[in-house]
Design a protein around this motif. Structure first.
Motif, short mmCIF file in Angstrom:
data_model
loop_
_atom_site.label_atom_id
_atom_site.label_comp_id
_atom_site.label_asym_id
_atom_site.label_seq_id
_atom_site.Cartn_x
_atom_site.Cartn_y
_atom_site.Cartn_z
N PHE A 173 8.61 19.60 -1.46
CA PHE A 173 9.92 19.75 -2.10
C PHE A 173 10.12 21.18 -2.61
N THR A 174 9.08 21.79 -3.17
CA THR A 174 9.23 23.17 -3.65
C THR A 174 9.46 24.13 -2.48
N GLU A 175 8.81 23.86 -1.34
CA GLU A 175 9.04 24.70 -0.17
C GLU A 175 10.46 24.51 0.37
N ALA A 176 10.99 23.30 0.18
CA ALA A 176 12.36 23.04 0.64
C ALA A 176 13.39 23.72 -0.24
N GLY A 177 13.00 24.11 -1.46
CA GLY A 177 13.94 24.81 -2.33
C GLY A 177 14.00 24.30 -3.75
N TYR A 178 13.24 23.25 -4.09
CA TYR A 178 13.20 22.76 -5.46
C TYR A 178 12.37 23.68 -6.34
N LEU A 181 11.02 13.00 11.80
CA LEU A 181 11.71 14.07 12.53
C LEU A 181 12.86 14.62 11.70
N TRP A 182 13.59 13.73 11.03
CA TRP A 182 14.69 14.15 10.16
C TRP A 182 14.19 15.13 9.09
N SER A 183 13.09 14.75 8.42
CA SER A 183 12.56 15.60 7.35
C SER A 183 12.08 16.95 7.89
N GLY A 184 11.33 16.90 8.99
CA GLY A 184 10.79 18.14 9.54
C GLY A 184 11.87 19.06 10.08
N PHE A 185 12.81 18.51 10.86
CA PHE A 185 13.84 19.35 11.48
C PHE A 185 14.81 19.92 10.43
N SER A 186 14.86 19.29 9.24
CA SER A 186 15.74 19.80 8.18
C SER A 186 15.30 21.18 7.70
N PHE A 187 14.04 21.53 7.95
CA PHE A 187 13.56 22.85 7.54
C PHE A 187 14.13 23.96 8.42
N TRP A 188 14.82 23.61 9.50
CA TRP A 188 15.50 24.63 10.30
C TRP A 188 16.80 25.10 9.64
N ILE A 189 17.24 24.34 8.65
CA ILE A 189 18.41 24.80 7.90
C ILE A 189 18.00 26.00 7.07
N GLU A 190 18.70 27.09 7.22
CA GLU A 190 18.33 28.31 6.52
C GLU A 190 18.42 28.12 5.02
N ALA A 191 17.43 28.64 4.30
CA ALA A 191 17.39 28.48 2.84
C ALA A 191 18.09 29.64 2.15
N SER A 226 21.05 26.26 0.98
CA SER A 226 19.81 25.74 0.40
C SER A 226 19.99 24.33 -0.13
N LYS A 227 21.15 24.03 -0.70
CA LYS A 227 21.39 22.68 -1.19
C LYS A 227 21.40 21.67 -0.05
N ALA A 228 21.95 22.05 1.08
CA ALA A 228 21.97 21.15 2.23
C ALA A 228 20.56 20.88 2.73
N ARG A 229 19.73 21.92 2.78
CA ARG A 229 18.35 21.73 3.23
C ARG A 229 17.58 20.82 2.28
N VAL A 230 17.71 21.06 0.98
CA VAL A 230 17.05 20.21 0.00
C VAL A 230 17.51 18.76 0.14
N ALA A 231 18.81 18.56 0.30
CA ALA A 231 19.35 17.21 0.41
C ALA A 231 18.85 16.51 1.67
N MET A 232 18.80 17.23 2.78
CA MET A 232 18.36 16.62 4.03
C MET A 232 16.88 16.27 4.01
N VAL A 233 16.04 17.17 3.48
CA VAL A 233 14.60 16.90 3.38
C VAL A 233 14.35 15.70 2.47
N THR A 234 15.03 15.69 1.33
CA THR A 234 14.86 14.59 0.38
C THR A 234 15.30 13.27 0.98
N THR A 235 16.43 13.25 1.64
CA THR A 235 16.94 12.02 2.24
C THR A 235 15.98 11.49 3.30
N GLY A 236 15.48 12.39 4.15
CA GLY A 236 14.55 11.96 5.19
C GLY A 236 13.28 11.35 4.62
N MET A 237 12.72 12.01 3.60
CA MET A 237 11.48 11.49 3.01
C MET A 237 11.72 10.19 2.25
N TYR A 238 12.86 10.09 1.58
CA TYR A 238 13.18 8.85 0.86
C TYR A 238 13.38 7.68 1.84
#
Length: 624
Positions: A399-404, A452-462, A467-479
Motif C-alpha cells: 500500500f505504501t508503494e502504491a501511494g499511501y 491481475l487487477w492489483s498488479g496491473f494497477s501499478f501501471w497507472i502513473e503515480a 495517484s488517487k486512482a492507482r491507490v484506489a485500484m490497488v486497494t479494490t483489487g486486494m480487497y
C-alpha cells in the motif's frame, strides 16, 4: 441381490473387485474374510464398512465381548443397537430394536443438525481461539516489519534478511514444527499438544517484543514456528475427530474462519500502536500476541479429549464418556464409539509393527493414502501459491508503494484483515452443503482476476493527477481478492486435510499437509521482496494469478469431494483410481460448459460413484 462393484484400490487399471452386499431379511448372508486372509491389495474393500456382512448373532456376540472387556456391560444393549445402526446407517430408523425416541434422535441428525450438546460448541470455541492465536501471530509482523525495517531499528539492510525474518516461523514449521505433531500427539494427546504449542507461542511472543538485533528476532520467530506447526496440525484433526459428520466441515473450518479473525486482530494491533515511538510500537505489536495463547492454555483441559485418540490408545471407557458428552444421546455415542473402534482394530492389525517412517512411506505407496496425500498437497500448496500471504505479510509495504502513507497503509491493511474474517462466514454455511470442491472451483478464477487487477494497477502513473486512482485500484483489487479467498482457499485446505487421511496415518498425513503449506508459506514470504525487485508488482502479482489458474485444473482433476461423510466412509471415496476420477471430472466440466456457456441441453451424466448408495444418500455425493 446384485453384487456391488468397488474400485480396486491397489491399481490405476480399469478393474473391479466384487464384494457381496447384504440384506436384513431371508437372503443368505456371507461373511467377509478376516483381514489377515485378504491380500493387502483388497484391504480398502473391507475398510468401506468394517461391520458390513457380519451376521446379527455374531455381531451381538462381538458387542458383548467388547462391553465385557472394557467394563461397559451396563450399556451392552445400547451398544448392540449402535452396532446395528453402524452396519447399515441408511436403514437405521427402520430397525425394530430402536425406541421411538432413538429414531427421532437419528432423524434429527439430518433435520436439526445444529442441535448438539453445548460442550461440543465449547470445544469448537477453544479450537477457534487457538486458530486466532495462529492468525494473530502471522499478521502482527505486517505492520511491525514496516517499522523495524528502518535503519535506526534492527539494521535490516537487504531483501534476503527481510525475507528470512518474516518467514522464520514458517521455515521452522516446515522443517521441524509440523513433524513434531506425531510424537507430541502420541505422548500428550490432542489437548496436551495444543497446550504445549500455545505455551511456546506465548513465550516466543514476549521474546519477539524484547529483541535488540535482527538475529535475535529471527531466533524468536523461529521458536514461534515450533508452536505454530504442531498446533496447526493438531487443532483441525481434534475438531474433525470430535464432530458429527453432518456438521464436521463447518466446525473444522472454524479453524480458518478464526485464523482470519486473528489476522484481523493482528492488523488492528498495528493500527493501535502505530502512534507510539517507533522503537516501542513494533515491540508492542509483536508482544501483543501473548494474551490469546494463555487463554487457550487455561481453557483446553476443560474440553474432553478426542474419543478417537482414546480409542486408539485403548481407553475405551473414557472414550465412551467423552462421546456421551459430545453427542445428544447415548445411542449416537455408542454407535460412533463402536464403529470407530471396529475401524481402529482393523487398522491396528494392518499396521502392527509399523513406525513413523513406515507410516510416512505409506502415504505414498498405499493407493488410498496416496490419493489423499496428493489431494491434500494440492489444496495446501494452493493455499499459499494463490498469493494470499503476500497480502497478509506485505500489504502495508504494498500500500505504501502504491501511494499511501505509513499510517494509511496500516489502516488499509486492517481492511484486508476485516474482509478476510467477514467473508469467511459464508463458508460456515456452504462448506457442508455446497461442498469443498465447488467452493474452490468457484473462487479460483476470481482470485486470478483480482491478482491481475492489483498488479496491473501499478501501471497507472503515480503523479499528482492519477495517484488517487492507482491507490484506489490497488486497494479494490486486494480487497476483492480477500472477498473470494475467504470462503474458498481459506477454510477448505485445513478442513480437507484433517478428514482425508485414515486414522492410523492421520497424524503423519496432517504433518505432511501442514508442512506443505508452511514450506511454501516460507518460500512466498522469503521470495516476495525479490519478485517485486525483479519483475515489479505487475509481474509478481501475475505470477500468483497464473498459479490460481493452474490450481483450478488441479482441483478439478485430482481433489475428490468429502462433504458430509464420516471419516471412515471416506476410505471408499479415496479408493477410486485417480485416472477414473480425472476422466469423469473432465467430462463433467465439459457437460457444465455446454449447459451454462453454450446453453445446450445435453443428457445428464451418470453418477460417478456407481452402486455406492450409502455414499450418495448420506453425502449427497452423486454428481448431477
Amino acid at each position: 441381490m446384485k453384487e456391488e462393484e468397488i474400485a480396486d484400490p491397489t491399481t490405476e487399471k480399469d478393474e473391479r473387485v466384487e464384494t457381496p452386499t447384504y440384506a436384513h431379511s431371508e437372503e443368505k448372508i456371507e461373511v467377509l474374510p478376516d483381514v489377515e486372509d485378504r491380500s493387502r491389495g483388497h484391504l480398502n474393500a473391507v475398510f468401506e464398512n468394517p461391520l458390513a456382512g457380519i451376521p446379527r448373532e455374531q455381531l451381538f456376540k462381538d458387542v458383548a465381548e467388547f462391553c465385557h472387556k472394557y467394563d461397559l456391560m451396563d450399556h451392552v444393549e445400547t451398544f448392540k443397537k449402535g452396532a446395528l445402526i453402524s452396519q447399515d446407517p441408511a436403514k437405521a430408523t427402520s430397525l425394530p430394536e430402536l425406541t421411538d425416541d432413538e429414531r427421532v434422535a437419528l432423524e434429527r441428525e439430518h433435520t436439526h443438525k445444529w442441535s448438539q450438546p453445548w460442550q461440543l460448541y465449547f470445544l469448537a470455541s477453544m479450537c477457534s481461539l487457538a486458530a486466532a492465536v495462529q492468525g494473530m501471530d502471522e499478521t502482527v509482523n505486517n505492520g511491525a516489519q514496516a517499522i523495524y525495517m528502518k535503519p535506526d531499528q534492527l539494521n535490516i539492510t537487504t531483501a534476503n534478511i527481510q525475507g528470512l525474518v518474516v518467514g522464520a516461523p514458517y521455515l521452522a514449521c516446515a522443517i521441524l514444527g509440523c513433524w513434531l505433531t506425531e510424537p507430541l500427539n502420541r505422548y500428550f494427546a490432542r489437548r496436551g499438544t495444543i497446550f504445549i504449542s500455545c505455551f511456546i507461542a506465548a513465550v516466543a511472543s514476549v521474546w519477539e517484543g524484547v529483541c535488540n538485533t535482527w538475529v535475535n528476532l529471527f531466533i524468536a520467530r523461529f521458536v514461534l514456528g515450533l508452536g505454530i506447526g504442531s498446533k496447526s496440525s493438531t487443532v483441525p484433526v481434534y475438531a474433525a475427530e470430535c464432530s458429527p459428520a453432518p456438521i464436521r466441515g463447518a466446525l473444522v473450518m472454524m479453524w480458518q474462519m478464526w485464523t482470519a479473525f486473528g489476522i484481523m486482530l493482528g492488523n488492528i494491533m498495528g493500527v493501535a500502536f502505530m502512534s507510539l515511538s517507533p522503537d516501542l510500537s513494533w515491540r508492542l505489536m509483536l508482544g501483543s500476541t501473548v494474551v490469546l495463547p494463555l487463554i487457550v492454555c487455561a481453557q483446553v483441559y476443560i474440553c474432553p479429549e478426542s474419543p478417537r485418540w482414546l480409542i486408539q490408545h485403548g481407553k475405551i471407557e473414557k472414550a465412551y464418556t467423552n462421546f456421551r458428552i459430545l453427542r445428544p444421546t447415548d445411542i449416537q455415542a455408542a454407535r460412533d464409539l463402536y464403529y470407530a473402534h471396529a475401524g481402529v482394530e482393523l487398522e491396528r492389525k494392518i499396521n502392527k509393527g509399523k513406525n513413523f517412517f513406515t507410516m510416512f512411506v505409506e502415504l505414498f505407496t498405499v493407493p488410498r493414502n496416496r490419493r489423499a496425500t496428493w489431494a491434500s498437497w494440492i489444496v495446501m500448496f494452493m493455499q499459499q501459491f494463490c498469493g494470499v500471504n503476500v497480502i497478509a505479510y506485505y500489504s502495508t509495504s504494498i500500500f505504501t508503494e502504491a501511494g499511501y502513507s505509513l499510517t494509511s497503509g496500516l489502516l488499509a491493511s486492517m481492511g484486508t484483515g476485516i474482509l478476510n474474517w467477514v467473508f469467511a462466514l459464508p463458508a460456515f454455511f456452504t462448506i457442508d452443503t455446497w461442498g469443498r470442491r465447488n467452493l474452490l472451483l468457484f473462487t479460483f478464477p476470481f482470485l486470478a482476476i483480482f491478482l491481475l487487477w492489483s498488479g496491473f494497477s501499478f501501471w497507472i502513473e503515480a503523479d499528482n493527477n492519477s495517484s488517487k486512482a492507482r491507490v484506489a485500484m490497488v486497494t479494490t483489487g486486494m480487497y476483492l481478492f480477500e472477498v473470494f479467498y475467504s470462503p474458498g482457499e481459506g477454510p477448505v485446505p485445513f478442513t480437507y486435510s484433517a478428514e482425508a487421511f485414515p486414522l492410523h496415518v492421520r497424524e503423519v498425513g496432517m504433518s505432511w499437509a501442514t508442512a506443505t503449506t508452511w514450506c511454501f508459506n516460507f518460500i512466498l514470504s522469503f521470495t516476495w521482496p525479490h519478485l517485486v525487485q525483479a519483475f515489479k508488482p505487475q509481474g509478481a502479482f501475475g505470477w500468483y494469478a497464473a498459479w490460481c489458474v493452474i490450481g483450478w485444473f488441479l482441483v478439478l482433476l485430482f481433489v475428490p469431494e468429502t462433504k458430509a461423510l464420516t471419516l471412515e466412509e471416506l476410505d471408499q471415496v479415496f479408493s477410486v483410481p485417480t485416472r477414473k476420477h480425472a476422466s469423469y471430472q473432465m467430462k463433467n466440466a465439459w457437460w457444465h460448459f455446454r449447459v451454462w456457456v453454450l446453453r445446450q441441453d445435453p443428457p445428464p451424466l451418470p453418477p460417478f460413484y456407481q452402486n455406492a448408495e450409502r455414499l450418495a444418500e448420506v453425502g449427497n455425493f452423486a454428481l448431477e
